[in-house]
Design a protein around this motif. Structure first.
Motif, PDB file in Angstrom:
ATOM      1  N   LEU A  31      33.155  37.998  51.116  1.00  0.00           N
ATOM      2  CA  LEU A  31      33.442  38.736  49.888  1.00  0.00           C
ATOM      3  C   LEU A  31      32.524  38.349  48.738  1.00  0.00           C
ATOM      4  N   LYS A  32      31.967  37.156  48.801  1.00  0.00           N
ATOM      5  CA  LYS A  32      31.060  36.650  47.762  1.00  0.00           C
ATOM      6  C   LYS A  32      31.703  36.643  46.373  1.00  0.00           C
ATOM      7  N   GLU A  33      32.986  36.363  46.333  1.00  0.00           N
ATOM      8  CA  GLU A  33      33.683  36.260  45.054  1.00  0.00           C
ATOM      9  C   GLU A  33      33.339  34.919  44.409  1.00  0.00           C
ATOM     10  N   LYS A  34      33.375  34.893  43.112  1.00  0.00           N
ATOM     11  CA  LYS A  34      32.986  33.698  42.354  1.00  0.00           C
ATOM     12  C   LYS A  34      34.204  33.060  41.685  1.00  0.00           C
ATOM     13  N   TRP A  35      35.054  32.437  42.495  1.00  0.00           N
ATOM     14  CA  TRP A  35      36.256  31.801  41.965  1.00  0.00           C
ATOM     15  C   TRP A  35      35.941  30.406  41.459  1.00  0.00           C
ATOM     16  N   THR A  36      36.646  30.024  40.399  1.00  0.00           N
ATOM     17  CA  THR A  36      36.650  28.639  39.936  1.00  0.00           C
ATOM     18  C   THR A  36      38.077  28.144  40.096  1.00  0.00           C
ATOM     19  N   LYS A  37      38.261  26.855  39.967  1.00  0.00           N
ATOM     20  CA  LYS A  37      39.615  26.323  40.060  1.00  0.00           C
ATOM     21  C   LYS A  37      40.497  26.928  38.964  1.00  0.00           C
ATOM     22  N   ALA A  38      39.940  27.103  37.779  1.00  0.00           N
ATOM     23  CA  ALA A  38      40.715  27.660  36.658  1.00  0.00           C
ATOM     24  C   ALA A  38      41.103  29.116  36.914  1.00  0.00           C
ATOM     25  N   THR A  39      40.174  29.935  37.420  1.00  0.00           N
ATOM     26  CA  THR A  39      40.514  31.338  37.654  1.00  0.00           C
ATOM     27  C   THR A  39      41.480  31.478  38.823  1.00  0.00           C
ATOM     28  N   ALA A  40      41.297  30.654  39.846  1.00  0.00           N
ATOM     29  CA  ALA A  40      42.230  30.698  40.982  1.00  0.00           C
ATOM     30  C   ALA A  40      43.624  30.262  40.544  1.00  0.00           C
ATOM     31  N   LYS A  41      43.705  29.217  39.743  1.00  0.00           N
ATOM     32  CA  LYS A  41      45.014  28.753  39.276  1.00  0.00           C
ATOM     33  C   LYS A  41      45.674  29.822  38.406  1.00  0.00           C
ATOM     34  N   SER A  42      44.890  30.515  37.610  1.00  0.00           N
ATOM     35  CA  SER A  42      45.425  31.586  36.771  1.00  0.00           C
ATOM     36  C   SER A  42      46.016  32.703  37.638  1.00  0.00           C
ATOM     37  N   LEU A  43      45.323  33.065  38.712  1.00  0.00           N
ATOM     38  CA  LEU A  43      45.842  34.081  39.629  1.00  0.00           C
ATOM     39  C   LEU A  43      47.143  33.624  40.276  1.00  0.00           C
ATOM     40  N   LEU A  44      47.161  32.407  40.766  1.00  0.00           N
ATOM     41  CA  LEU A  44      48.363  31.881  41.419  1.00  0.00           C
ATOM     42  C   LEU A  44      49.529  31.803  40.436  1.00  0.00           C
ATOM     43  N   MET A  45      49.255  31.380  39.226  1.00  0.00           N
ATOM     44  CA  MET A  45      50.299  31.297  38.200  1.00  0.00           C
ATOM     45  C   MET A  45      50.838  32.688  37.869  1.00  0.00           C
ATOM     46  N   TYR A  46      49.957  33.686  37.854  1.00  0.00           N
ATOM     47  CA  TYR A  46      50.381  35.063  37.606  1.00  0.00           C
ATOM     48  C   TYR A  46      51.420  35.491  38.644  1.00  0.00           C
ATOM     49  N   PHE A  47      51.095  35.297  39.918  1.00  0.00           N
ATOM     50  CA  PHE A  47      52.039  35.658  40.974  1.00  0.00           C
ATOM     51  C   PHE A  47      53.326  34.849  40.844  1.00  0.00           C
ATOM     52  N   TYR A  48      53.188  33.563  40.610  1.00  0.00           N
ATOM     53  CA  TYR A  48      54.363  32.688  40.523  1.00  0.00           C
ATOM     54  C   TYR A  48      55.296  33.125  39.394  1.00  0.00           C
ATOM     55  N   LYS A  49      54.743  33.469  38.246  1.00  0.00           N
ATOM     56  CA  LYS A  49      55.584  33.869  37.115  1.00  0.00           C
ATOM     57  C   LYS A  49      56.251  35.218  37.352  1.00  0.00           C
ATOM     58  N   GLN A  50      55.595  36.118  38.080  1.00  0.00           N
ATOM     59  CA  GLN A  50      56.176  37.437  38.341  1.00  0.00           C
ATOM     60  C   GLN A  50      57.363  37.345  39.300  1.00  0.00           C
ATOM     61  N   TYR A  51      57.160  36.676  40.436  1.00  0.00           N
ATOM     62  CA  TYR A  51      58.186  36.562  41.468  1.00  0.00           C
ATOM     63  C   TYR A  51      58.151  35.150  42.058  1.00  0.00           C
ATOM     64  N   PRO A  52      58.705  34.180  41.344  1.00  0.00           N
ATOM     65  CA  PRO A  52      58.664  32.799  41.853  1.00  0.00           C
ATOM     66  C   PRO A  52      59.374  32.643  43.197  1.00  0.00           C
ATOM     67  N   ASP A  53      60.381  33.465  43.450  1.00  0.00           N
ATOM     68  CA  ASP A  53      61.096  33.368  44.724  1.00  0.00           C
ATOM     69  C   ASP A  53      60.246  33.833  45.898  1.00  0.00           C
ATOM     70  N   LEU A  54      59.262  34.698  45.655  1.00  0.00           N
ATOM     71  CA  LEU A  54      58.384  35.183  46.710  1.00  0.00           C
ATOM     72  C   LEU A  54      57.095  34.367  46.836  1.00  0.00           C
ATOM     73  N   PHE A  55      56.982  33.326  46.054  1.00  0.00           N
ATOM     74  CA  PHE A  55      55.816  32.444  46.113  1.00  0.00           C
ATOM     75  C   PHE A  55      56.169  31.293  47.053  1.00  0.00           C
ATOM     76  N   LEU A  56      55.752  31.417  48.295  1.00  0.00           N
ATOM     77  CA  LEU A  56      56.083  30.412  49.305  1.00  0.00           C
ATOM     78  C   LEU A  56      54.854  29.580  49.644  1.00  0.00           C
ATOM     79  N   VAL A  57      55.109  28.297  49.886  1.00  0.00           N
ATOM     80  CA  VAL A  57      54.028  27.349  50.143  1.00  0.00           C
ATOM     81  C   VAL A  57      54.262  26.665  51.488  1.00  0.00           C
TER      82      VAL A  57
END
Length: 159
Positions: A31-57
């Motif tokens: 995909l050649k995406e340019k993720w950083t730790k900060a942008t990836a964490k922001s994406l994960l936090m977005y999902f977590y805040k929307q539906y924390p019950d559906l965020f499984l680890v």
């Protein structure tokens, strides 16, 4: 390897480890995406805040090694899981972790949200992975659908 557990995010601190895994997987993919730790964490936090019950680890020896997350969208034929993201650390792939993440995630979404379908976009490498895996599970490729993407300032200039 069956010593992993699937559960809800134990601590927001685990998002740092998950973000590192995400960066490694997707910044080094076809995909050649340019993720950083900060942008990836922001994406994960977005999902977590929307539906924390559906965020499984997936945890292995107390360490997060993968995750799955979705958004919920009502649709004409029932509730859909949308924008589903699943990923597993390279070192732990091919141990059934992604399959277990999907099983737990789907069962939870069916029970809690009466989810009927999952729609997602994916990619594939020279070996058609992971697309071939999804087809084996029963997902269908919808050829008529296309993903569009546009830089907003460029689109605005063309309006």
């Amino acid at each position: 390897m069956k010593n992993f557990r699937i559960e809800n995010l134990r601590s927001e601190n685990d998002l740092d480890s998950l973000a590192e895994i995400y960066v490694d997987l997707y910044s080094n993919s076809v995909l050649k995406e340019k993720w950083t730790k900060a942008t990836a964490k922001s994406l994960l936090m977005y999902f977590y805040k929307q539906y924390p019950d559906l965020f499984l680890v997936a945890y292995y020896e107390q360490n997060p090694v993968g995750a799955i997350m979705s958004l919920i969208k009502p649709w004409c034929d029932g509730t859909h899981l949308e924008d589903t993201e699943v990923f597993v650390d390279r070192k732990y792939q091919k141990n059934g972790i992604a399959s277990e993440l999907y099983k737990e995630h789907f069962n939870l979404a069916i029970r809690k949200y009466d989810a009927k379908f999952m729609e997602a976009h994916t990619y594939f490498d020279d070996n058609r992975y992971p697309l071939k895996w999804y087809e084996k599970l029963g997902f269908e490729i919808i050829d008529d659908w296309k993903i569009i993407s546009g830089e907003l300032n460029t689109v605005l200039k063309n309006l």
